[in-house]
Design a protein around this motif. Structure first.
Motif, short mmCIF file in Angstrom:
data_model
loop_
_atom_site.label_atom_id
_atom_site.label_comp_id
_atom_site.label_asym_id
_atom_site.label_seq_id
_atom_site.Cartn_x
_atom_site.Cartn_y
_atom_site.Cartn_z
N UNK A 70 5.75 62.02 77.95
CA UNK A 70 7.01 62.39 78.62
C UNK A 70 8.18 62.10 77.69
N UNK A 71 9.32 62.64 78.03
CA UNK A 71 10.53 62.33 77.26
C UNK A 71 10.80 60.83 77.27
N UNK A 72 10.52 60.21 78.42
CA UNK A 72 10.74 58.76 78.53
C UNK A 72 9.81 57.99 77.59
N UNK A 73 8.56 58.47 77.45
CA UNK A 73 7.62 57.84 76.52
C UNK A 73 8.16 57.92 75.08
N UNK A 74 8.60 59.11 74.72
CA UNK A 74 9.10 59.32 73.35
C UNK A 74 10.34 58.47 73.10
N UNK A 75 11.23 58.45 74.07
CA UNK A 75 12.46 57.66 73.94
C UNK A 75 12.10 56.19 73.72
N UNK A 76 11.16 55.70 74.52
CA UNK A 76 10.76 54.29 74.42
C UNK A 76 10.14 54.00 73.05
N UNK A 77 9.28 54.90 72.59
CA UNK A 77 8.63 54.68 71.29
C UNK A 77 9.65 54.64 70.16
N UNK A 78 10.66 55.51 70.25
CA UNK A 78 11.68 55.54 69.18
C UNK A 78 12.57 54.30 69.27
#
Lengths: 119, 235
Positions: A70-78
């Protein structure tokens, strides 16, 4: 399954469009500065630093893989780094390099990178 | 099959000019060193802090590290020696993407586009170093915490650097091994003031708002472990 994938791809594409072309363009510039050294200028995981790394950087053009995040997953990883999402410590936290708006712009660009060329 | 990035094309076009300029640097006598440095070095190095609105673009267009805080950053002896025999510190140039070429085997640095630093005579290196050591901006950022090297296992320290902290992704700890986008660190101990190393690892963006280095939020103990490793590498 293919229809499901196609639908998600279209939805992600729409999400990137709604983020705005300006965001995507800025996200691309930020991606080049902060991400491409490992993930590659074309986002395929073969950046200039990849050769000597123990873990290959994620291929951001891998549509199947990217639509599972999800976008939230990607945001968190970055923002918080690979460790925060149970991935490699080689992916650092970028919370001091980019503010939240900028990380969202990178996520918007990732959606273009991963999913805009799906046939 | 190589594909050139737009930055790479720009770099190739300007590369020849820059190399020509580099060869003429410091060719005259060493009088007026301040003026000479302002004239010959400012093309690649910031000698004054410039607070521009678009700091990302400023960082991307940078050709060499800023020198307006040279005295806060570098070791004097190292600088004087290095100016006489400059060795590449950043394998990918000051901004790697300007030198990156996409190939079928993965992205690579095109060495032909990297600028060579001019070599100075012993006398010019001495006077240039003396002047650069007066540029002490940002000295208030230098680490106040006393650092004294501790005994450490080279193998464990190397593992900490590469696997636990992930520094090797961008930095080399030996020639020809490790990342190329950041400066090599096998000469960091000789090159950089320890108070700078600690301060920079703790908060890179204090020194450069658009530093490409992440702030890993490391406690003093972990920062000092990395410095112990740099010391081992430098000895």
């Amino acid at each position: 399954m293919k229809i499901h994938t196609a639908l998600i791809t279209i939805m992600l594409g729409l999400s990137a469009v709604s983020a705005g072309a300006k965001d995507v363009e800025y996200g691309k510039q930020l991606y080049e500065a902060n991400c491409s050294q490992c993930h590659g200028m074309e986002g395929d995981g073969y950046g200039v630093n990849a050769e000597d790394m123990d873990v290959m950087p994620k291929d951001h053009t891998d549509t199947e893989e990217m639509i599972s995040r999800t976008d939230a997953d990607l945001f968190k990883a970055i923002k918080f780094g690979g460790k925060a999402v149970n991935k490699s410590v080689l992916m650092p936290n970028w919370d001091k390099n980019m503010n939240d708006d900028e990380i969202h712009a990178v996520v918007a660009y990732l959606r273009v990178l991963c999913c805009s060329n799906e046939e | 099959m190589k594909k050139m990035t737009p930055q790479h094309r720009h770099k190739l076009a300007t590369g020849a000019l820059m190399l020509a300029m580099a060869s003429s640097v410091f060719s005259a006598n060493a009088t007026g060193i301040k003026e000479k440095i302002q004239q010959d070095c400012a093309g690649c190095h910031a000698l004054h802090e410039e607070k521009k609105d678009d700091q990302l673009t400023q960082r991307i267009n940078r050709k060499g590290p800023p020198l307006y805080y040279a005295a806060s950053k570098y070791q004097k002896e190292w600088m004087q020696n290095w100016l006489q025999d400059p060795q590449r510190i950043r394998p990918g140039g000051d901004y790697f993407a300007n030198h990156t070429v996409v190939t079928d085997e993965g992205d690579v640095i095109d060495d032909a586009t990297l600028l060579k630093h001019p070599r100075l005579s012993a006398a010019d290196a001495k006077s240039a170093t003396a002047y650069l050591m007066t540029l002490d901006s940002k000295k208030e950022l230098l680490d106040k915490q006393a650092y004294s090297a501790k005994k450490t296992s080279r193998r464990m320290a190397a593992m900490n650097f590469s696997k636990f902290k992930g520094c090797q992704a961008c930095h080399r700890d030996e020639e020809d091994y490790g990342g190329v986008s950041g400066p090599e660190l096998y000469t960091a101990h000789q090159r950089l003031r320890p108070e700078f190393i600690a301060s920079y690892i703790r908060d890179p963006q204090q020194w450069e708002p658009r530093s490409l280095m992440p702030n890993r939020h490391l406690p003093d103990k972990e920062i000092h472990k990395l410095m112990d490793y740099f010391k081992i590498l430098g000895e």
